[in-house]
Write a protein that holds these residues in place. Sequence first.
Motif, PDB file in Angstrom:
ATOM      1  N   VAL A  24       0.804  -1.086  -0.031  1.00  0.00           N
ATOM      2  CA  VAL A  24      -0.072   0.100  -0.087  1.00  0.00           C
ATOM      3  C   VAL A  24       0.856   1.393   0.131  1.00  0.00           C
ATOM      4  O   VAL A  24       1.689   1.419   1.104  1.00  0.00           O
ATOM      5  CB  VAL A  24      -1.005   0.168   1.289  1.00  0.00           C
ATOM      6  CG1 VAL A  24      -1.742   1.291   1.199  1.00  0.00           C
ATOM      7  CG2 VAL A  24      -1.817  -1.254   1.281  1.00  0.00           C
ATOM      8  N   GLU A  79       0.480   5.564  -0.170  1.00  0.00           N
ATOM      9  CA  GLU A  79      -0.148   6.720  -0.295  1.00  0.00           C
ATOM     10  C   GLU A  79       0.513   7.592  -1.015  1.00  0.00           C
ATOM     11  O   GLU A  79       1.577   7.919  -1.070  1.00  0.00           O
ATOM     12  CB  GLU A  79      -0.341   7.260   1.037  1.00  0.00           C
ATOM     13  CG  GLU A  79      -1.277   8.579   1.162  1.00  0.00           C
ATOM     14  CD  GLU A  79      -1.512   8.880   2.642  1.00  0.00           C
ATOM     15  OE1 GLU A  79      -2.222   9.974   2.822  1.00  0.00           O
ATOM     16  OE2 GLU A  79      -0.972   8.351   3.638  1.00  0.00           O
ATOM     17  N   TYR A  94      -1.559   9.451  -8.409  1.00  0.00           N
ATOM     18  CA  TYR A  94      -2.690   8.684  -8.194  1.00  0.00           C
ATOM     19  C   TYR A  94      -3.433   8.440  -9.663  1.00  0.00           C
ATOM     20  O   TYR A  94      -3.422   7.231 -10.013  1.00  0.00           O
ATOM     21  CB  TYR A  94      -3.813   8.902  -7.543  1.00  0.00           C
ATOM     22  CG  TYR A  94      -5.051   8.204  -7.428  1.00  0.00           C
ATOM     23  CD1 TYR A  94      -5.026   7.042  -6.674  1.00  0.00           C
ATOM     24  CD2 TYR A  94      -6.133   8.673  -7.897  1.00  0.00           C
ATOM     25  CE1 TYR A  94      -6.158   6.297  -6.696  1.00  0.00           C
ATOM     26  CE2 TYR A  94      -7.315   8.034  -8.093  1.00  0.00           C
ATOM     27  CZ  TYR A  94      -7.471   6.763  -7.345  1.00  0.00           C
ATOM     28  OH  TYR A  94      -8.432   6.291  -7.536  1.00  0.00           O
ATOM     29  N   LYS A 145      -7.957  11.132   0.238  1.00  0.00           N
ATOM     30  CA  LYS A 145      -6.522  10.436   0.124  1.00  0.00           C
ATOM     31  C   LYS A 145      -6.699   9.574  -0.837  1.00  0.00           C
ATOM     32  O   LYS A 145      -7.484   8.922  -1.090  1.00  0.00           O
ATOM     33  CB  LYS A 145      -6.183   9.810   1.757  1.00  0.00           C
ATOM     34  CG  LYS A 145      -6.337  10.608   2.788  1.00  0.00           C
ATOM     35  CD  LYS A 145      -6.157   9.831   4.118  1.00  0.00           C
ATOM     36  CE  LYS A 145      -5.821  10.548   5.490  1.00  0.00           C
ATOM     37  NZ  LYS A 145      -4.717  11.421   5.527  1.00  0.00           N
ATOM     38  N   PHE A 163      -4.605   6.012  -2.439  1.00  0.00           N
ATOM     39  CA  PHE A 163      -3.730   5.104  -2.411  1.00  0.00           C
ATOM     40  C   PHE A 163      -3.597   4.110  -3.762  1.00  0.00           C
ATOM     41  O   PHE A 163      -4.415   3.974  -4.072  1.00  0.00           O
ATOM     42  CB  PHE A 163      -4.134   3.873  -1.157  1.00  0.00           C
ATOM     43  CG  PHE A 163      -4.493   4.611   0.041  1.00  0.00           C
ATOM     44  CD1 PHE A 163      -3.524   4.810   0.987  1.00  0.00           C
ATOM     45  CD2 PHE A 163      -5.570   5.221   0.413  1.00  0.00           C
ATOM     46  CE1 PHE A 163      -3.548   5.593   2.157  1.00  0.00           C
ATOM     47  CE2 PHE A 163      -5.849   5.954   1.501  1.00  0.00           C
ATOM     48  CZ  PHE A 163      -4.810   6.086   2.569  1.00  0.00           C
TER      49      PHE A 163
END
Length: 235
Positions: free
Chosen positions: A65, A67, A73, A100, A102
């Motif tokens: 994972v 961020e 993204y 957010k 991920f």
Amino acid sequence: MGVLEIIVRVSLVAILIKLAMATDHIVGGPNGGWDTSSDLQSWALSQKFSVGDNLIFKYPPSHNVIEVTKGDYDTCQLTKPIQTYNDGNTIIPLISPGKKYFICGTIGHCSTGMKLEIDTLATATSPVSSSPGESPSPQEIPIIPSPGPEGLTPSPSAESPSYGVPLPSSPLLDTHTPLETPTLSPVVPSSEVTGSSASPLENHSVNQPDSSSASKVIQASISAVLSFLTMLMAF
């Protein structure tokens, strides 16, 4: 107990209550997970993320994972990660509102849809609905003027009609017209009253001489009877 200690205890209680009310969001739901076969975008849209909740990623060692920013993204770039996790059971507390992003750092996984965007709300919200039985808002309640002091209505005025209907004029309401003083008629002396208008007292005083004459006649008769009886007794 000092004020500071009270504040600390209240803060701890608030934190515990908040933690007890926090929601754990397992990514992908019970029928999915952090993998390439799950519809992660549909799952994210079905959730409501609030400050205090936890975002939980469960995955095998072949995944991780990462961020990232909004730009990374969209383009699946791994060059500037904000944070990287690879423990297989990643728990990310949602401590601030906002979005957010991920992605999975394994090559080719992000481009096949293994990416997640969430929007954290400041507090948990619930839809506000109005039922037919609800009372109207203050703006919908008509304002009814209250009566004057002690519930008395103002007295009518001769100069200002109410509701456009003129009031009849009255000498009692007209403050500009002086009141006339009534004129008393002269009293007629009792000596001028004649005939049937005489009072009973006057009639009685007129009849008094007749009564005295009758009494004299009676006395004379009694005297005559007594004299007659005396003469009889003498014989």
